[in-house]
Design a protein around this motif. Structure first.
Motif: not given
Length: 139
Positions: A35, A52, A54, A64, A67, A90, A97, A99
């Motif tokens: 990450c 989390i 990232c 993300w 997490g 974020s 964002v 995920t």
């Protein structure tokens, strides 16, 4: 509660092993962890209780990856509050964002949807199905 951004090297050196053991009851290979940085939440005693990992996809998009919350706060209302704070942090620094959440993880999906994430795709990985979600600031 405080949210802080820590480097990958600090994550690996000080937090990764304990957090993965507590959150996932297992370990992650240090070589697999690539990450860009980690968002870490600490309780009022400054003990890490959630994280989390990232990846910056570009200057406007944060992904993300992994997490979770420690056993100390898992299944409490603190988790939703920390999730909201991670999202606020974020979206202060990025326009959107993204995920992925496994399609069987209904609690996590409900929390993400209640925080403004929208489903935009499906991803298959290792015989599991994940929903791809996005939250854009102002949207």
């Amino acid at each position: 509660m405080t949210i802080e951004k820590i480097s990958l090297s600090e994550w690996k050196e000080l937090h990764m092993e304990n957090m993965f053991e507590d959150v996932f009851d297992g370990q992650r290979d240090y070589e697999l962890e690539t990450c860009d940085f980690v968002l870490l939440v600490r309780d009022k005693y400054f003990v890490p209780v959630g994280f989390i990992t990232c990846h910056e996809m570009d200057s406007e998009t944060l992904y993300w990856q992994f997490g979770g919350a420690t056993k100390k706060i898992k299944r409490t209302l603190h988790v939703a509050g920390h999730y909201v704070q991670f999202l606020k942090w974020s979206l202060t620094h990025y326009k959107r964002v993204t995920t992925r959440i496994e399609n069987t993880n209904s609690a996590m999906l409900k929390m993400a949807l209640s925080c403004g994430f929208l489903i935009y795709g499906v991803w298959n990985f290792k015989n599991k199905i994940y929903l791809e979600l996005c939250n854009e600031s102002g949207g």
